[in-house]
Design a protein around this motif. Sequence first.
Motif, PDB file in Angstrom:
ATOM      1  N   GLN A 103      -6.534  -3.918  -0.287  1.00 45.92           N
ATOM      2  CA  GLN A 103      -6.935  -2.594  -0.770  1.00 45.92           C
ATOM      3  C   GLN A 103      -6.118  -2.153  -1.971  1.00 45.92           C
ATOM      4  OE1 GLN A 103      -5.981   0.554   1.976  1.00 45.92           O
ATOM      5  NE2 GLN A 103      -4.103  -0.459   2.681  1.00 45.92           N
ATOM      6  N   ASP A 104      -5.184  -3.012  -2.427  1.00 45.48           N
ATOM      7  CA  ASP A 104      -4.303  -2.650  -3.539  1.00 45.48           C
ATOM      8  C   ASP A 104      -5.090  -2.269  -4.785  1.00 45.48           C
ATOM      9  OD1 ASP A 104      -2.767  -3.697  -1.561  1.00 45.48           O
ATOM     10  OD2 ASP A 104      -1.690  -5.130  -2.806  1.00 45.48           O
ATOM     11  N   SER A 164      -8.067  -0.991  -5.090  1.00 44.73           N
ATOM     12  CA  SER A 164      -8.700   0.328  -4.961  1.00 44.73           C
ATOM     13  C   SER A 164      -7.683   1.447  -5.145  1.00 44.73           C
ATOM     14  CB  SER A 164      -9.365   0.441  -3.590  1.00 44.73           C
ATOM     15  OG  SER A 164     -10.388  -0.522  -3.449  1.00 44.73           O
ATOM     16  N   ALA A 171       0.812  -1.221   0.000  1.00 50.29           N
ATOM     17  CA  ALA A 171       0.000   0.000   0.000  1.00 50.29           C
ATOM     18  C   ALA A 171       0.844   1.269   0.000  1.00 50.29           C
ATOM     19  CB  ALA A 171      -0.957  -0.018   1.182  1.00 50.29           C
ATOM     20  N   CYS A 175      -9.659  -7.789  -5.958  1.00 55.44           N
ATOM     21  CA  CYS A 175     -10.173  -6.609  -5.267  1.00 55.44           C
ATOM     22  C   CYS A 175     -10.782  -6.914  -3.906  1.00 55.44           C
ATOM     23  CB  CYS A 175     -11.189  -5.898  -6.145  1.00 55.44           C
ATOM     24  SG  CYS A 175     -12.609  -6.919  -6.601  1.00 55.44           S
ATOM     25  N   SER A 210     -16.889  -3.345  -4.291  1.00 56.59           N
ATOM     26  CA  SER A 210     -15.676  -2.802  -3.672  1.00 56.59           C
ATOM     27  C   SER A 210     -14.850  -1.971  -4.644  1.00 56.59           C
ATOM     28  CB  SER A 210     -14.817  -3.944  -3.121  1.00 56.59           C
ATOM     29  OG  SER A 210     -14.283  -4.731  -4.173  1.00 56.59           O
TER      30      SER A 210
END
Length: 502
Positions: A409-410, A412, A376, A405, A441
């Motif tokens: 959270q990568d 997004s 992240a 997904c 998501s």
Amino acid sequence: MDDQRKMKEGYNQREEIDLYQLIADTWKNLRRLWWMVILLVLIGAAGVFGFQHILQTPMYESSATFTVATGSSGSRSYSFYYDNSTADQMSKTFPYILESSYFCSVLTEKLESSSINGTITAETISNSNVVTMKVQSPDPQDAYDILTAAIEVYPETAYFVLGNISFEMLTEASIPSEPCNQYGKVKSLLMGACGGLFIAVTICGLLALFIKNVRSTEEMKKITSVRCMAHLPKVRFKARSKTGDTRVFISNKGLSGEYNESIRVLLSRVLNSMNRNHGKVLLITSTIAGEGKSVTAANLAYKLGKDGNKVLLVDGDLRKQSDGELLGVKGTFGLSDVRNTKSESEALEAFERYGTKLEGADVWILENEKKTDQPAPVLSSKRARRFLDTMRNRMDYIIIDSPPCTLFQDASILAEYADEILYVVKYDKLPSWKIRDGLKSIGNQKAVVSGYILNECPEMRGGYGYGRYGYGKYSYGKYGYGKYGYGHRGYGVGKEKEEDQE
């Protein structure tokens, strides 16, 4: 009447297809849950064997079959019962006498014992005088002794009910050698194993009945309103291929032509959508791992590069980068390296020096083999953002291979760099609610979900492979060069192509 007949025939056809699909899904679950099948078979075999040979008391049964003869008082001659009413009375009375206290007292006296170590039963054949008497006891000798004593004392105890009777033996009593309530060790194991297998099949059948995975565009329409961009077939390599290369890559000569054609159709639709929206960056993701997003990203990038476009393929899965392996090269410079540079110019210079470029196609790969445990901070860094903004101006197209997904959270974060999102759904992999959660998501980003692909569709199976969605209904058949194209009445490029050009 004709309409009702057609509706009935259609209903019956759907039922047959559903039954076939249920059987196929059950078999698939059995293969997928093979460990559960083996476990239940072992538990069943061990359970039946343990119950019969460890927990259960072995019982031995001795039996004898005879006919009952009766004669008048004071006469030595006897005649068999042939009267149905008398035979019926005997069949009702015979077991009752065995349970009487008088019979038990006479029998215990005969056995010279205070109790009877067993149970006595008798069965009569309907409308006859044939009787089978059985004795079960935990001791085989006791079973035999009780039976012979019961046959001997029964005429005396039944005198006041049946009169003078005598037995003519058809089958003599014998000392039992094996328990009557236990099977042999091998048979016990086989019975338990079959029982465990039956339970496993039942469980897999119930899973197939109540947990339905997505297999068609009709089912996807209940989840999302975005269009289906393509149906990619399940890959089958040519049997005569001697290369040994099993990569699902369009440059692989062992790959069937149907897959290459499907990629071509997919790329055409993706480009139409991106050009219509003036987009250059495409993000490809899926709900979970193993649905084919990396393979799709690599093939689209290669096809774009072969067609004369300058393409950057970004492997955004920093936990496990594999795009270079799919393309047959080794990536040496990735997003984590971009973040470690001191300036934008240094990052560009390092990329030009260490970046990987494919031979035969103008495709650059942004990846290295280093794993990043915390992606992240790398993906959201200013250095990575500026680098990708610069590449947007230098490249014709950028394809980002994102992690699933729903896992991290990568996806997004990477979606912030993209213009459009292509969602990969593997045929018969996930139930609808999981796919719905995945689309939800990823649907709150500025990038729009332009469509999805249904990956690894079986050919000519149930209407979801090439028979209906490939070269049939939605390609060169009804909506291609058939009804709406060059073949039947139209002179354009077909309904589907008209939609792409809107």
